[in-house]
Design a protein around this motif. Sequence first.
Motif, PDB file in Angstrom:
ATOM      1  N   LEU A  29       0.769  -0.793   0.295  1.00 40.90           N
ATOM      2  CA  LEU A  29       0.375  -0.297   0.148  1.00 40.90           C
ATOM      3  C   LEU A  29       1.330   1.368  -0.047  1.00 40.90           C
ATOM      4  CD1 LEU A  29      -2.848   0.510   2.126  1.00 40.90           C
ATOM      5  CD2 LEU A  29      -1.684   2.547   1.312  1.00 40.90           C
ATOM      6  N   VAL A  30       0.427   1.611  -1.088  1.00 42.87           N
ATOM      7  CA  VAL A  30       0.940   2.626  -1.218  1.00 42.87           C
ATOM      8  C   VAL A  30       0.780   3.806  -0.595  1.00 42.87           C
ATOM      9  CG1 VAL A  30       3.286   4.431  -2.633  1.00 42.87           C
ATOM     10  CG2 VAL A  30       3.247   2.573  -2.642  1.00 42.87           C
ATOM     11  N   VAL A  31       1.309   5.363  -0.595  1.00 40.04           N
ATOM     12  CA  VAL A  31       0.324   6.434   0.272  1.00 40.04           C
ATOM     13  C   VAL A  31       1.139   7.995  -1.252  1.00 40.04           C
ATOM     14  CG1 VAL A  31      -0.631   8.202   1.320  1.00 40.04           C
ATOM     15  CG2 VAL A  31      -0.460   5.935   2.052  1.00 40.04           C
ATOM     16  N   LEU A  32       0.132   8.394  -2.069  1.00 41.16           N
ATOM     17  CA  LEU A  32       0.419   9.607  -2.279  1.00 41.16           C
ATOM     18  C   LEU A  32       0.204  10.888  -1.400  1.00 41.16           C
ATOM     19  CD1 LEU A  32      -0.739   8.669  -6.582  1.00 41.16           C
ATOM     20  CD2 LEU A  32       2.329   8.956  -5.220  1.00 41.16           C
ATOM     21  N   ILE A  33       0.975  11.825  -1.164  1.00 44.98           N
ATOM     22  CA  ILE A  33       0.712  12.659  -0.605  1.00 44.98           C
ATOM     23  C   ILE A  33       1.181  13.532  -1.376  1.00 44.98           C
ATOM     24  CG2 ILE A  33       2.553  11.965   1.588  1.00 44.98           C
ATOM     25  CD1 ILE A  33       0.125  12.900   3.371  1.00 44.98           C
ATOM     26  N   GLY A  34       0.265  14.970  -0.567  1.00 44.54           N
ATOM     27  CA  GLY A  34       1.299  16.426  -1.356  1.00 44.54           C
ATOM     28  C   GLY A  34       0.290  17.500  -0.786  1.00 44.54           C
ATOM     29  N   SER A  35       0.097  18.445  -0.945  1.00 49.22           N
ATOM     30  CA  SER A  35      -1.251  19.161  -1.151  1.00 49.22           C
ATOM     31  C   SER A  35      -1.782  19.588  -2.158  1.00 49.22           C
ATOM     32  CB  SER A  35       0.093  21.176  -0.831  1.00 49.22           C
ATOM     33  OG  SER A  35       0.435  21.226  -1.389  1.00 49.22           O
ATOM     34  N   SER A  36      -2.737  19.897  -2.357  1.00 54.13           N
ATOM     35  CA  SER A  36      -3.565  20.214  -3.151  1.00 54.13           C
ATOM     36  C   SER A  36      -3.102  21.268  -4.318  1.00 54.13           C
ATOM     37  CB  SER A  36      -4.843  21.284  -2.922  1.00 54.13           C
ATOM     38  OG  SER A  36      -5.522  21.228  -3.329  1.00 54.13           O
ATOM     39  N   GLY A  37      -3.908  19.861  -5.657  1.00 57.34           N
ATOM     40  CA  GLY A  37      -3.009  20.681  -7.095  1.00 57.34           C
ATOM     41  C   GLY A  37      -1.272  20.291  -7.018  1.00 57.34           C
ATOM     42  N   CYS A  38      -1.060  18.962  -6.637  1.00 50.51           N
ATOM     43  CA  CYS A  38       0.396  18.654  -6.302  1.00 50.51           C
ATOM     44  C   CYS A  38       0.186  17.836  -8.109  1.00 50.51           C
ATOM     45  CB  CYS A  38       1.388  18.446  -5.866  1.00 50.51           C
ATOM     46  SG  CYS A  38       0.105  16.661  -5.275  1.00 50.51           S
ATOM     47  N   GLY A  39      -0.545  17.552  -8.259  1.00 46.55           N
ATOM     48  CA  GLY A  39      -0.505  15.856  -9.214  1.00 46.55           C
ATOM     49  C   GLY A  39      -1.600  14.363  -8.949  1.00 46.55           C
ATOM     50  N   GLN A 183      -6.404  -5.119   4.138  1.00 46.93           N
ATOM     51  CA  GLN A 183      -5.187  -5.021   3.623  1.00 46.93           C
ATOM     52  C   GLN A 183      -4.110  -6.723   3.903  1.00 46.93           C
ATOM     53  OE1 GLN A 183      -4.069  -4.362   0.019  1.00 46.93           O
ATOM     54  NE2 GLN A 183      -2.323  -3.943   0.608  1.00 46.93           N
ATOM     55  N   ASP A 184      -4.042  -6.282   5.254  1.00 49.29           N
ATOM     56  CA  ASP A 184      -3.276  -7.471   6.213  1.00 49.29           C
ATOM     57  C   ASP A 184      -3.752  -8.550   5.740  1.00 49.29           C
ATOM     58  OD1 ASP A 184      -1.302  -7.207   8.066  1.00 49.29           O
ATOM     59  OD2 ASP A 184      -2.219  -8.214   9.125  1.00 49.29           O
ATOM     60  N   GLU A 185      -4.999  -9.199   5.392  1.00 46.45           N
ATOM     61  CA  GLU A 185      -5.353 -10.280   4.768  1.00 46.45           C
ATOM     62  C   GLU A 185      -5.242 -10.048   3.406  1.00 46.45           C
ATOM     63  OE1 GLU A 185      -9.302 -11.806   5.280  1.00 46.45           O
ATOM     64  OE2 GLU A 185      -8.898 -10.759   7.377  1.00 46.45           O
ATOM     65  N   LEU A 186      -5.785  -9.702   2.449  1.00 47.16           N
ATOM     66  CA  LEU A 186      -6.008  -9.602   1.411  1.00 47.16           C
ATOM     67  C   LEU A 186      -4.520  -9.318   0.287  1.00 47.16           C
ATOM     68  CD1 LEU A 186      -9.706  -7.556   0.319  1.00 47.16           C
ATOM     69  CD2 LEU A 186      -9.119 -10.647   1.460  1.00 47.16           C
ATOM     70  N   LYS A 187      -3.495  -8.814   1.020  1.00 44.65           N
ATOM     71  CA  LYS A 187      -3.261  -7.878  -0.020  1.00 44.65           C
ATOM     72  C   LYS A 187      -2.388  -7.618  -1.697  1.00 44.65           C
ATOM     73  CE  LYS A 187       0.416  -8.620   3.819  1.00 44.65           C
ATOM     74  NZ  LYS A 187       0.430  -7.583   4.602  1.00 44.65           N
ATOM     75  N   LYS A 188      -3.809  -6.231  -1.283  1.00 46.86           N
ATOM     76  CA  LYS A 188      -4.053  -6.039  -2.518  1.00 46.86           C
ATOM     77  C   LYS A 188      -2.427  -4.940  -2.910  1.00 46.86           C
ATOM     78  CE  LYS A 188      -7.984  -7.543  -3.324  1.00 46.86           C
ATOM     79  NZ  LYS A 188      -8.547  -8.587  -4.845  1.00 46.86           N
ATOM     80  N   THR A 189      -3.162  -4.347  -4.330  1.00 45.38           N
ATOM     81  CA  THR A 189      -1.274  -3.462  -4.720  1.00 45.38           C
ATOM     82  C   THR A 189      -2.279  -1.778  -4.526  1.00 45.38           C
ATOM     83  OG1 THR A 189      -0.688  -4.865  -6.001  1.00 45.38           O
ATOM     84  CG2 THR A 189      -0.154  -2.533  -6.553  1.00 45.38           C
ATOM     85  N   ILE A 190      -1.795  -1.502  -3.800  1.00 41.66           N
ATOM     86  CA  ILE A 190      -3.218  -0.193  -3.099  1.00 41.66           C
ATOM     87  C   ILE A 190      -1.940   0.871  -3.163  1.00 41.66           C
ATOM     88  CG2 ILE A 190      -4.517   1.298  -1.816  1.00 41.66           C
ATOM     89  CD1 ILE A 190      -4.967  -1.645  -0.096  1.00 41.66           C
ATOM     90  N   ILE A 191      -2.955   1.795  -4.468  1.00 40.26           N
ATOM     91  CA  ILE A 191      -2.223   3.895  -4.239  1.00 40.26           C
ATOM     92  C   ILE A 191      -3.414   4.421  -3.889  1.00 40.26           C
ATOM     93  CG2 ILE A 191      -1.502   5.924  -5.622  1.00 40.26           C
ATOM     94  CD1 ILE A 191      -0.423   3.514  -7.684  1.00 40.26           C
ATOM     95  N   PHE A 192      -3.183   5.364  -1.857  1.00 42.16           N
ATOM     96  CA  PHE A 192      -3.864   6.352  -1.411  1.00 42.16           C
ATOM     97  C   PHE A 192      -4.231   7.309  -1.567  1.00 42.16           C
ATOM     98  CE2 PHE A 192      -5.975   7.595   2.681  1.00 42.16           C
ATOM     99  CZ  PHE A 192      -6.924   6.731   2.078  1.00 42.16           C
ATOM    100  N   VAL A 193      -4.339   8.040  -2.157  1.00 38.67           N
ATOM    101  CA  VAL A 193      -4.658  10.167  -1.940  1.00 38.67           C
ATOM    102  C   VAL A 193      -4.383  10.168  -0.482  1.00 38.67           C
ATOM    103  CG1 VAL A 193      -5.139  11.448  -3.108  1.00 38.67           C
ATOM    104  CG2 VAL A 193      -4.111   9.771  -4.904  1.00 38.67           C
ATOM    105  N   THR A 194      -4.014  11.383  -0.372  1.00 33.15           N
ATOM    106  CA  THR A 194      -4.813  11.962   1.459  1.00 33.15           C
ATOM    107  C   THR A 194      -3.901  12.694   1.317  1.00 33.15           C
ATOM    108  OG1 THR A 194      -4.782  12.239   2.880  1.00 33.15           O
ATOM    109  CG2 THR A 194      -3.018  10.515   3.104  1.00 33.15           C
ATOM    110  N   HIS A 195      -4.555  14.469   1.646  1.00 31.09           N
ATOM    111  CA  HIS A 195      -2.599  15.073   2.487  1.00 31.09           C
ATOM    112  C   HIS A 195      -2.808  15.053   3.318  1.00 31.09           C
ATOM    113  CE1 HIS A 195      -7.341  16.999   1.986  1.00 31.09           C
ATOM    114  NE2 HIS A 195      -6.404  17.404   3.022  1.00 31.09           N
TER     115      HIS A 195
END
Length: 378
Positions: A29-39, A183-195
């Motif tokens: 699980l990878v989190v993409l983070i950054g301020s609004s408008g960063c892409g 996720q612990d159980e299913l081990k998907k490949t996840i990209i999760f966006v948050t700020h």
Amino acid sequence: MIEIKNVTKKVGNKVILDDITLSVEKGTLVVLIGSSGCGKTTTLKLINKLIKPTSGEIYIDNRPISKENTIELRRKIGYVIQNTGLFPHLTIKENIELIPRLKKEKSVEEIEKTTVELLEMVGLKYEDYIDKYPSELSGGQQQRIGVARAIATGAEIILMDEPFSALDPMTRTSLQDQLFTLQDELKKTIIFVTHDMDEALKIADKICIMDNGKIAQYDTPENILRNPASEFIQNFIGLDRVWNNPEYIKAKDIMIKDPVSAKPSRTIIQGIEIMKTSKVDSLLVTDKENKLQGIVTVKDMKSNINKSTSIEKVMSKELLFVNEDDNLVDILGVMNEHSVGYVPVVSNNRKLEGLITRSSLISVLSEQFLEMEVSVLG
Ligand SMILES: Nc1ncnc2c1ncn2[C@@H]1O[C@H](COP(=O)(O)OP(=O)(O)O)[C@@H](O)[C@H]1O
Ligand SMILES: [Mg+2]
């Protein structure tokens, strides 16, 4: 595995993503983070082929997605967005089963069985929700359905674009926990966006911090907190964050290096001299490979009448020590439990690396707080 290779996205003259390269290992699980408008959203849309890169390529399991059939590709990818994207005119059951039924890979009975399981996994009781319409559910319940639906598609990859942002803090925390458990159980490949950095720290295997269309740092939460790559990152995560997460502070970050030590063959007379000149009241005893053998105090030495005896004979061999990678919480725990004022730090093989004392702890901590205060004032 998802690999984004040298992807640039321009709209007119505006560069939205500037030569992004990023790979997401299968099952992480990878989190993409950054301020609004960063892409961030743009990055997800590229993976889902909602938009095309201006240059560069994205690979899923080594296959360039530009060559994949778009509809097929999207069926492999679950997408969860802020306002769930549930179809308002379909019931919860119909929403969850839509894609699996379209796919026709499983029988209706199998699909229904999965629906029951999925609802349970996201903490909802099947009978209570199955025939309801999205508008009859709270925001948090809708988000749970959104997550269940993304998983129901059987997708190996799930893209989540600020899925919990609109929820109240309690519901949000509960969904984060649920996602972690799933996720612990299913081990998907996840990209999760948050700020929200707290959200990122809670769920991410790796965090990718974006700034103005570029990747500012991509690493594990721990490495980002411990070694922020730039001043931008430091400001982004906030100076106080490391100190609010004492589990990220290691013995090696706070120990006194080169503590006073002596070889076991030293005599008591010599030992006392060493202590006098270095103004300490105990000596760590190490062998020629610098392995910690014991500890000897002034008291131990003074109480022995024969001052030519080697300190090996009077030292205490049963001593507490911590590993250089132990964290502040562990260390404070050890020091409090045994009510000791100091504790030696060793690396693997019991090699002496440093010493933590109560006063060294206090001075390290107060320096940090001083720095924080200065940064708040300045
Ligand atoms: N279709 C578009 N046309 C012009 N500008 C766009 C378009 N899509 C996104 N942008 C701009 O690109 C930047 C990044 O957008 P986005 O990926 O939605 O950011 P984030 O999700 O990180 O908030 C923003 O400045 C946004 O205004
Ligand atoms: Mg966005």
